[in-house]
Design an enzyme around this catalytic site. Structure first.
Site, PDB file in Angstrom:
ATOM      1  N   HIS A 223       0.868  -1.186   0.000  1.00 29.52           N
ATOM      2  CA  HIS A 223       0.000   0.000   0.000  1.00 29.52           C
ATOM      3  C   HIS A 223       0.894   1.221   0.000  1.00 29.52           C
ATOM      4  CE1 HIS A 223      -3.099   2.865   0.645  1.00 29.52           C
ATOM      5  NE2 HIS A 223      -3.998   2.030   1.114  1.00 29.52           N
ATOM      6  N   HIS A 297      -6.585  -0.957  -6.584  1.00 27.34           N
ATOM      7  CA  HIS A 297      -7.113  -0.216  -5.444  1.00 27.34           C
ATOM      8  C   HIS A 297      -6.903   1.278  -5.690  1.00 27.34           C
ATOM      9  CE1 HIS A 297      -7.036   1.172  -1.188  1.00 27.34           C
ATOM     10  NE2 HIS A 297      -7.786   0.118  -0.932  1.00 27.34           N
ATOM     11  N   GLU A 349     -12.125  -2.154  -4.109  1.00 24.35           N
ATOM     12  CA  GLU A 349     -12.056  -0.744  -3.713  1.00 24.35           C
ATOM     13  C   GLU A 349     -11.359   0.063  -4.799  1.00 24.35           C
ATOM     14  OE1 GLU A 349     -12.167  -0.374   0.897  1.00 24.35           O
ATOM     15  OE2 GLU A 349     -10.220  -1.174   0.350  1.00 24.35           O
ATOM     16  N   GLU A 365     -14.693   5.903  -3.047  1.00 24.99           N
ATOM     17  CA  GLU A 365     -14.307   6.109  -1.650  1.00 24.99           C
ATOM     18  C   GLU A 365     -13.832   7.535  -1.419  1.00 24.99           C
ATOM     19  OE1 GLU A 365     -11.452   3.153  -0.407  1.00 24.99           O
ATOM     20  OE2 GLU A 365     -10.943   4.301   1.398  1.00 24.99           O
ATOM     21  N   CYS A 367     -11.556   8.519   0.513  1.00 24.77           N
ATOM     22  CA  CYS A 367     -10.089   8.514   0.482  1.00 24.77           C
ATOM     23  C   CYS A 367      -9.542   8.575  -0.941  1.00 24.77           C
ATOM     24  CB  CYS A 367      -9.535   7.246   1.136  1.00 24.77           C
ATOM     25  SG  CYS A 367      -9.553   7.281   2.931  1.00 24.77           S
ATOM     26  N   CYS A 433     -10.506   4.656   7.665  1.00 22.75           N
ATOM     27  CA  CYS A 433      -9.483   5.417   6.939  1.00 22.75           C
ATOM     28  C   CYS A 433      -9.990   6.773   6.480  1.00 22.75           C
ATOM     29  CB  CYS A 433      -8.975   4.620   5.740  1.00 22.75           C
ATOM     30  SG  CYS A 433     -10.280   4.025   4.661  1.00 22.75           S
ATOM     31  N   CYS A 434     -11.281   6.849   6.088  1.00 27.75           N
ATOM     32  CA  CYS A 434     -11.769   8.073   5.446  1.00 27.75           C
ATOM     33  C   CYS A 434     -11.910   9.268   6.389  1.00 27.75           C
ATOM     34  CB  CYS A 434     -13.089   7.810   4.734  1.00 27.75           C
ATOM     35  SG  CYS A 434     -12.945   6.642   3.357  1.00 27.75           S
TER      36      CYS A 434
END
Lengths: 669, 669
Positions: A223, A297, A349, A365, A367, A433-434
């Site tokens: 990531h 992602h 995602e 999303e 994010c 996370c958001c």
């Protein structure tokens, strides 16, 4: 060399260090150098007065402190979650309710983003109680850090002995990246360097572990995130080796033999037993310079491209820039919602097939749109170009801040463009996370307004604000007065300490069909000074110089490329940077019945008491009527149609009132 | 009394037994009494020559024989599945491939339906090899049956000792029902009564186990089916007690205290720990006479309502009829696809919210449309009424037979109304309920054409066919000559052994706007003889009497109730009973770009060499063009439009050529 020595002693919070000068590089102004008011001021205040505290409290409720505090027992892998309070239980769609929570390997990242949000918020507004709590968190990280500099609450507390064995799946460097960003922000906002020193020590360890030299690991994180964080760290500390480490991670990604294959075999695992099936998921399917499709992602992709853009800027690396422009084209011409949302699928995602942009099931999303803002802003590091800034603005005003309620207390993870009423803001999420991501973006919005090179300032965003910067040693203050985004008139006052020659780049947004510019009352011929969508005014600026930019702000209809099956025969409304939607609360239900005639006049109306003050759009549309359908579902005669007034509100502000249906793409008739 | 004694010795295969006469009851003609040719003849031949054998072979490949054969070891709960052959692996969407299969508790039902299909097929066409295999299966069931009559391969072989402990979940009576239907059909088609006797013995045991008397269980099956099967068994054996047992199961359903609650507690389980959350799933949430919404699993619902309709007919029970009409209204005015598909959701394989009819994700299981045919045909037991027959025809010609490829070898489980090309027919399914269900329906189609009361014959369906029946002791042969469904002209010849007075009811389909009727060349005023959508001609019929019915068959456009958001602004094409769709193979891809002007002329064209001979529909439509969209996804100008000829084919025939996109609901412009 100790970590504290590694920070250039000459830098002060908010200033960049002593790196080599890249050509043409524009760097964002650090957050403390820009005060925003107006539209963004309200958003920042919501974060500073509510969200920042909420983030900390939610992290505590989710028992994240237990993972990082070496004075408490390790929480183990699964811990029961708190019982919901009645008002939480009453919140529709609240995923906080009645569940258990799994201790997460990425909780250091949530702490990092929470610290970062708190930092920007403390700069905005003193909050001694919050600052004390954050200091305590930082103290825990200080205690947790191992003598060799290593720092990961997951690997130290939950899976000891396994560090650096699964970069593919376990977010180890990603977590480091977010803690670095938190450290840089906290240092810039408070002047406190404890976390910065901790993270420099950790990065020194990382640099001893990874790199091209014999004996070092050739890995990188599944990531992406640490790359862009290392650039920030290099800029604030002036340490070139941090920049070089970022470049190494970028360059190494996707090389053969594939690190994730080798790492899996070293663990005794079959590399093919990969949950996500393809390394496209983490953009490690090929070397970054060979990549030409946005894949996998979405957040990871945006963070990777952000790091690539930083490295392209810092090293003047055109091979990266070429790849980035291919990727940018792919994203913006085939894989982008009109809101600036990206990544349609919840499955990965992320990205699916070109032109696959479902509205009601859009993952989009928060994010990911935040990540798009990051990427776009970093593309501006290579010089002002409206191609990137227009997109940054689109994502900022629509698909990203839709993720935060107007009062700063509730969140969206997904940002669909159509809802039947069941999609509502929640208090927290098991993958949180958001909330801190949108919060840190909002709280640092000032740094997206402007970027600075040796002899130029670029104005990317408009709105009431004051920026302080330094060109060739002269302190300059620039103040915008504008009711943007509700009105396109922008008045800029420039106050240098002493007359100074530099170029002022002013973005001319793509949505604006007619713009006029005056400097000290004299009209400027935009055609002769505009390049890449920016008007460039080079002159010796003197105290009190006035720039007047008038951006005509009309209502736009947007039509989608006919390849997008979900939007065919449909139209979206926009005004200036804002995309609009209709909500059930303003329009009797069943929004699917609305068809907007091409000939309909659309009126813009200021509503100072609605949704914190917005401009609404209204028109007379057509709606199929139900009369005559009592006895069946299907019939040979088309339904009768009636006229109905519709009212649209800015997309970012939806679901701040009564829950109900929402629709961006109206039927075009 | 032994089981073989319980079958009325006086009945012969194909004739009903000696039940009390219900008022007004119309019963379907047994399959062997109707020969179909033309459209349905081709379908039946495909089943008789291919599908019937395929079903048996697939059951063997899935190792279903091992579960029922007491001479082999029990297969245990999970058995490895066979490796796919190369052509299976090549079949897109084939869920047979490379998987393992779980021994299923409902495999007796698949054997039952396979036997039933074989039975009708053997009547159509001798197939000694298949008959021998089916006889062997029946022999296994004979050996498997316990001395007390009990018979369940699952409970005897996989979970011994647990019989009748979980009616809610475990399909125990459902399996009995399908074996009963298989037994009745095999007896009618071959005259062999072994399975019939086995099943009578089993039903005698069931009747001793369940019922209102003290000491008997007050239960019923979570998956309805045995009710309608018991009616068939009662009709063929003349045993009133089987009919009474069917009625008991219907009456008992949903009563309090709830049997499934008590049964769960008796197992030591929490009744709330129910996977499907609500007893609506199995239509046992309230007594059947109180039900007014079609809910839950669609196939279960259809089977329940079928059984209710049979009992309403047999007992003249208007309280059931009132409930059935409420449920019928609810289904047909709020929860039905235009194809006759029902049950939009894969989640519960059933119903969701009113007017929720997504096209691309439509579950619309083949079995559910087959079940709708069952229900509709049984509503006709209470007298001819086009309200039911029109729907039966719609489901027959569209959403059910779409589930079987033209050659009888491949299947659909789901029947969406829109596909991007990824939905293709498969060879088998891990839950193989649909293949034998559509096969037995097709192979028994003759019994849906006609129904008979003491002094009337109703013609529900048109098409080349010959029926033989008996009114007041006189044998009558009725022959239809028609190219239906491609043409609406129907010529009927009646050949009684001796002149006989009876009423001939002829359906006037709702899709037909202009019909003309002649008897022996003399026009009949339809207005004066039509009731409930049927023309009734009562006369003394003599050898060679001729009835000419001319049903004008125009192209129809259908519009959906504006409550259906997925169909708003869209139009579906139909001609006669057939719903049409566009396929990619006939129309350049991206079917979403097609918009059909209201003014477009639609031409019907016979295509004898296409898809086994169909009538296609074609028109000049409009399509958005891609030119000018190279540089972006969204723009203020609408796309340009060009004219494009489109060709539509009957929905049932889709995905019999190159795989590709498919669309029923075209944009209306």
């Amino acid at each position: 060399m100790t970590a504290s020595q590694s920070v250039s002693q000459g830098t002060t919070p908010g200033q960049t260090g002593k790196l080599g000068k890249p050509r043409l590089a524009f760097r964002p102004l650090p957050v403390p150098q820009v005060d925003v008011r107006g539209f963004w001021g309200d958003r920042v205040d919501a974060v500073a007065t509510r969200t920042a505290d909420i983030l900390y409290e939610r992290c505590v409720e989710a028992r994240m402190l237990e993972q990082i505090d070496p004075d408490r027992p390790s929480p183990g892998v699964v811990i029961p979650f708190h019982s919901p309070s009645p008002d939480e239980a009453a919140t529709a769609g609240n995923e906080f309710t009645g569940s258990t929570v799994t201790t997460q390997m990425f909780w250091d990242s949530d702490w990092g983003k929470t610290i970062e949000t708190a930092a920007y918020s403390l700069y905005r507004r003193r909050n001694d109680a919050l600052e004390k709590k954050i200091d305590a968190v930082i103290d825990m990280y200080g205690k947790l850090q191992q003598p060799d500099g290593y720092l990961s609450s997951w690997y130290q507390r939950i899976q000891p002995g396994l560090r650096w064995t699964n970069l593919r799946d376990c977010h180890e460097l990603y977590c480091a990246g977010h803690l670095i960003e938190g450290a840089v922000a906290y240092y810039q906002a408070t002047g406190k360097r404890k976390l910065l020193d901790i993270m420099c020590r950790y990065v020194d360890h990382i640099a001893e572990t990874f790199g091209p030299e014999p004996g070092k690991k050739k890995g990188y994180c599944g990531h992406e995130e640490v790359e862009l964080a290392l650039v920030k760290l290099a800029r604030v500390t002036g340490q070139q080796k941090y920049m070089d480490l970022a470049r190494y991670f970028i360059d190494q990604r996707g090389q053969q033999p594939h690190y994730f294959d080798e790492e899996a075999r070293a663990r005794g695992a079959d590399p093919r037993a990969y949950h996500f099936k393809t390394y496209e998921y983490s953009q490690s399917h090929k070397p970054v310079r060979d990549q030409d499709k946005v894949v996998g992602h979405a957040v990871r992709a945006m963070y990777l491209y952000s790091g690539m853009a930083d490295i392209a800027t810092e090293y003047g690396d055109d091979t990266l820039r070429v790849a980035l422009d291919r990727l940018w084209d792919d994203l913006t011409t085939k894989n982008l919602y009109v809101t600036g949302g990206i990544g349609p699928s919840s499955h990965n995602e992320g990205f699916t097939a070109d032109y696959d942009l479902p509205n009601d099931t859009a993952y989009a999303e928060t994010c990911a749109s935040v990540g798009l803002v990051f990427w776009a802003s970093r593309m501006l590091g290579m010089g002002p170009n409206a191609r990137y800034a227009d997109m940054m603005e689109r994502a900022l005003y629509n698909g990203s801040i839709s993720g935060l309620s107007l009062d700063g207390s509730l969140f969206f993870y997904e940002n669909p463009l159509e809802s039947r009423g069941e999609h509502n803001r929640w208090k927290w999420h098991r993958c949180p996370c958001c909330p801190p991501n949108i919060a840190r973006m909002v709280a640092s919005i000032g740094s997206y307004f402007y970027s600075l090179s040796d002899d130029a300032l670029a104005v990317h965003l408009y709105g009431n604000s004051t920026a302080r910067f330094d060109i060739a040693g002269t302190q300059i203050e620039l103040t915008q007065a504008s009711n943007y985004p509700w009105d396109g008139a922008v008045s800029i006052t420039i106050e240098p300490e002493a007359p100074t020659e530099f170029t002022l780049h002013l973005r001319l947004p793509a949505w604006c069909r007619k713009a006029a510019l005056k400097v000290n009352g004299e009209a400027v011929d935009l055609g002769s000074v505009t390049n890449d969508g920016y008007a460039a005014i080079r002159r010796e600026w003197r105290k009190g110089d006035q720039v007047e930019l008038d951006l005509e702000m009309a209502v736009d209809r947007f039509y989608a490329n006919p390849e997008v099956r979900q939007d065919i025969g449909r139209v979206a409304l926009a005004r200036g940077p804002l995309i609009y939607c209709v909500e059930e609360t303003d329009n009797a239900g069943q929004l699917h019945r609305i068809a907007l005639p091409r000939t309909a006049q659309i009126e813009a109306c200021e509503e100072p008491n609605l949704l914190g003050g917005v401009v609404t759009l209204s028109a007379v549309a057509r709606k199929e009527v139900f009369e005559g359908w009592d006895d069946g579902l299907y019939r040979p005669e088309p339904p009768a149609v009636e006229e109905a007034k519709i009212t649209a509100v800015p997309y970012f502000a939806w679901d701040n009132r009564d829950p109900g249906e929402m629709l961006v793409w109206l039927r075009d008739s």
